[in-house]
Design a protein around this motif. Sequence first.
Motif, PDB file in Angstrom:
ATOM      1  N   MET A 110      12.127   3.499  12.378  1.00  0.00           N
ATOM      2  CA  MET A 110      11.110   4.011  13.314  1.00  0.00           C
ATOM      3  C   MET A 110      11.738   5.033  14.271  1.00  0.00           C
ATOM      4  O   MET A 110      11.169   6.098  14.514  1.00  0.00           O
ATOM      5  N   LEU A 111      12.899   4.685  14.804  1.00  0.00           N
ATOM      6  CA  LEU A 111      13.584   5.593  15.729  1.00  0.00           C
ATOM      7  C   LEU A 111      13.965   6.901  15.027  1.00  0.00           C
ATOM      8  O   LEU A 111      13.822   7.984  15.600  1.00  0.00           O
ATOM      9  N   THR A 112      14.428   6.797  13.797  1.00  0.00           N
ATOM     10  CA  THR A 112      14.810   7.983  13.041  1.00  0.00           C
ATOM     11  C   THR A 112      13.597   8.882  12.790  1.00  0.00           C
ATOM     12  O   THR A 112      13.677  10.109  12.930  1.00  0.00           O
ATOM     13  N   ALA A 113      12.461   8.280  12.442  1.00  0.00           N
ATOM     14  CA  ALA A 113      11.232   9.060  12.220  1.00  0.00           C
ATOM     15  C   ALA A 113      10.801   9.749  13.514  1.00  0.00           C
ATOM     16  O   ALA A 113      10.421  10.918  13.506  1.00  0.00           O
ATOM     17  N   ARG A 114      10.869   9.033  14.634  1.00  0.00           N
ATOM     18  CA  ARG A 114      10.503   9.605  15.934  1.00  0.00           C
ATOM     19  C   ARG A 114      11.434  10.767  16.284  1.00  0.00           C
ATOM     20  O   ARG A 114      10.987  11.824  16.729  1.00  0.00           O
ATOM     21  N   LEU A 115      12.729  10.587  16.055  1.00  0.00           N
ATOM     22  CA  LEU A 115      13.701  11.655  16.343  1.00  0.00           C
ATOM     23  C   LEU A 115      13.436  12.874  15.464  1.00  0.00           C
ATOM     24  O   LEU A 115      13.496  14.007  15.936  1.00  0.00           O
ATOM     25  N   ARG A 116      13.121  12.652  14.193  1.00  0.00           N
ATOM     26  CA  ARG A 116      12.828  13.760  13.281  1.00  0.00           C
ATOM     27  C   ARG A 116      11.647  14.580  13.779  1.00  0.00           C
ATOM     28  O   ARG A 116      11.689  15.815  13.796  1.00  0.00           O
ATOM     29  N   VAL A 117      10.586  13.909  14.236  1.00  0.00           N
ATOM     30  CA  VAL A 117       9.402  14.607  14.755  1.00  0.00           C
ATOM     31  C   VAL A 117       9.758  15.401  16.012  1.00  0.00           C
ATOM     32  O   VAL A 117       9.411  16.576  16.139  1.00  0.00           O
ATOM     33  N   LEU A 118      10.455  14.768  16.936  1.00  0.00           N
ATOM     34  CA  LEU A 118      10.809  15.434  18.195  1.00  0.00           C
ATOM     35  C   LEU A 118      11.751  16.612  17.958  1.00  0.00           C
ATOM     36  O   LEU A 118      11.631  17.650  18.613  1.00  0.00           O
ATOM     37  N   ALA A 119      12.687  16.453  17.024  1.00  0.00           N
ATOM     38  CA  ALA A 119      13.598  17.557  16.711  1.00  0.00           C
ATOM     39  C   ALA A 119      12.795  18.746  16.181  1.00  0.00           C
ATOM     40  O   ALA A 119      12.990  19.881  16.627  1.00  0.00           O
ATOM     41  N   PHE A 120      11.874  18.484  15.265  1.00  0.00           N
ATOM     42  CA  PHE A 120      11.037  19.552  14.715  1.00  0.00           C
ATOM     43  C   PHE A 120      10.241  20.236  15.822  1.00  0.00           C
ATOM     44  O   PHE A 120      10.181  21.465  15.884  1.00  0.00           O
ATOM     45  N   GLU A 121       9.649  19.445  16.717  1.00  0.00           N
ATOM     46  CA  GLU A 121       8.869  20.009  17.828  1.00  0.00           C
ATOM     47  C   GLU A 121       9.719  20.880  18.742  1.00  0.00           C
ATOM     48  O   GLU A 121       9.205  21.780  19.395  1.00  0.00           O
ATOM     49  N   ASN A 122      11.019  20.596  18.791  1.00  0.00           N
ATOM     50  CA  ASN A 122      11.938  21.358  19.635  1.00  0.00           C
ATOM     51  C   ASN A 122      12.676  22.447  18.859  1.00  0.00           C
ATOM     52  O   ASN A 122      13.653  23.013  19.360  1.00  0.00           O
ATOM     53  N   GLY A 123      12.228  22.738  17.638  1.00  0.00           N
ATOM     54  CA  GLY A 123      12.823  23.820  16.859  1.00  0.00           C
ATOM     55  C   GLY A 123      14.183  23.490  16.273  1.00  0.00           C
ATOM     56  O   GLY A 123      14.939  24.397  15.905  1.00  0.00           O
ATOM     57  N   ILE A 124      14.515  22.221  16.184  1.00  0.00           N
ATOM     58  CA  ILE A 124      15.820  21.799  15.674  1.00  0.00           C
ATOM     59  C   ILE A 124      15.666  21.399  14.208  1.00  0.00           C
ATOM     60  O   ILE A 124      14.857  20.533  13.878  1.00  0.00           O
ATOM     61  N   SER A 125      16.442  22.045  13.342  1.00  0.00           N
ATOM     62  CA  SER A 125      16.333  21.763  11.910  1.00  0.00           C
ATOM     63  C   SER A 125      17.273  20.651  11.462  1.00  0.00           C
ATOM     64  O   SER A 125      17.034  20.024  10.426  1.00  0.00           O
ATOM     65  N   MET A 126      18.342  20.392  12.231  1.00  0.00           N
ATOM     66  CA  MET A 126      19.291  19.370  11.825  1.00  0.00           C
ATOM     67  C   MET A 126      20.018  18.808  13.038  1.00  0.00           C
ATOM     68  O   MET A 126      20.351  19.548  13.963  1.00  0.00           O
ATOM     69  N   ILE A 127      20.252  17.497  13.009  1.00  0.00           N
ATOM     70  CA  ILE A 127      21.092  16.823  13.997  1.00  0.00           C
ATOM     71  C   ILE A 127      22.079  15.980  13.210  1.00  0.00           C
ATOM     72  O   ILE A 127      21.686  15.127  12.422  1.00  0.00           O
ATOM     73  N   LEU A 128      23.362  16.249  13.418  1.00  0.00           N
ATOM     74  CA  LEU A 128      24.406  15.505  12.713  1.00  0.00           C
ATOM     75  C   LEU A 128      25.336  14.840  13.715  1.00  0.00           C
ATOM     76  O   LEU A 128      25.743  15.460  14.697  1.00  0.00           O
ATOM     77  N   ARG A 129      25.700  13.610  13.422  1.00  0.00           N
ATOM     78  CA  ARG A 129      26.693  12.924  14.253  1.00  0.00           C
ATOM     79  C   ARG A 129      28.075  13.287  13.725  1.00  0.00           C
ATOM     80  O   ARG A 129      28.340  13.179  12.538  1.00  0.00           O
ATOM     81  N   ARG A 130      28.916  13.747  14.615  1.00  0.00           N
ATOM     82  CA  ARG A 130      30.312  14.017  14.291  1.00  0.00           C
ATOM     83  C   ARG A 130      31.165  12.976  15.019  1.00  0.00           C
ATOM     84  O   ARG A 130      30.636  12.129  15.719  1.00  0.00           O
ATOM     85  N   LYS A 131      32.467  13.070  14.874  1.00  0.00           N
ATOM     86  CA  LYS A 131      33.350  12.059  15.466  1.00  0.00           C
ATOM     87  C   LYS A 131      33.157  11.938  16.977  1.00  0.00           C
ATOM     88  O   LYS A 131      33.008  10.839  17.502  1.00  0.00           O
TER      89      LYS A 131
END
Length: 123
Positions: free
Chosen positions: A41-62
């Motif tokens: 659920m959190l991942t789906a919510r983040l995906r929607v919000l990222a799209f709304e903010n013009g963000i195509s990708m969010i990756l966790r790095r070290k």
Amino acid sequence: SHRLDLYKRLSMVVSTDQVDSIEAEMEDRFGPLPAEARQFMLTARLRVLAFENGISMILRRKDHILIQSSRIEEAAFAFEGTGRTVRILDQRDAAVFFEGGLPEGTALLESLINILQQTPVSI
């Protein structure tokens, strides 16, 4: 199964209202969500919000989060704030560093969601 149908619908949501609706339907039908379903659920919510903010990708790095956007300056602005440092790397990528290190697990998802809900970028 109905549960599989709900997960399939959740993977195609385009608004946080749709996420809320599916989450309520799942809790009504199956009771409290297990940790894995909550994280989905959190991942789906983040995906929607990222799209709304013009963000195509969010990756966790070290030690940081990498965000990618065709409008990186605007997207990076959403992540600026107390306890965070944003460094624009090139015309599409920015690194977001959290003071004290990255939150773990669902705390990171919740933190990113809170950040993006605070500063919507006009599209």
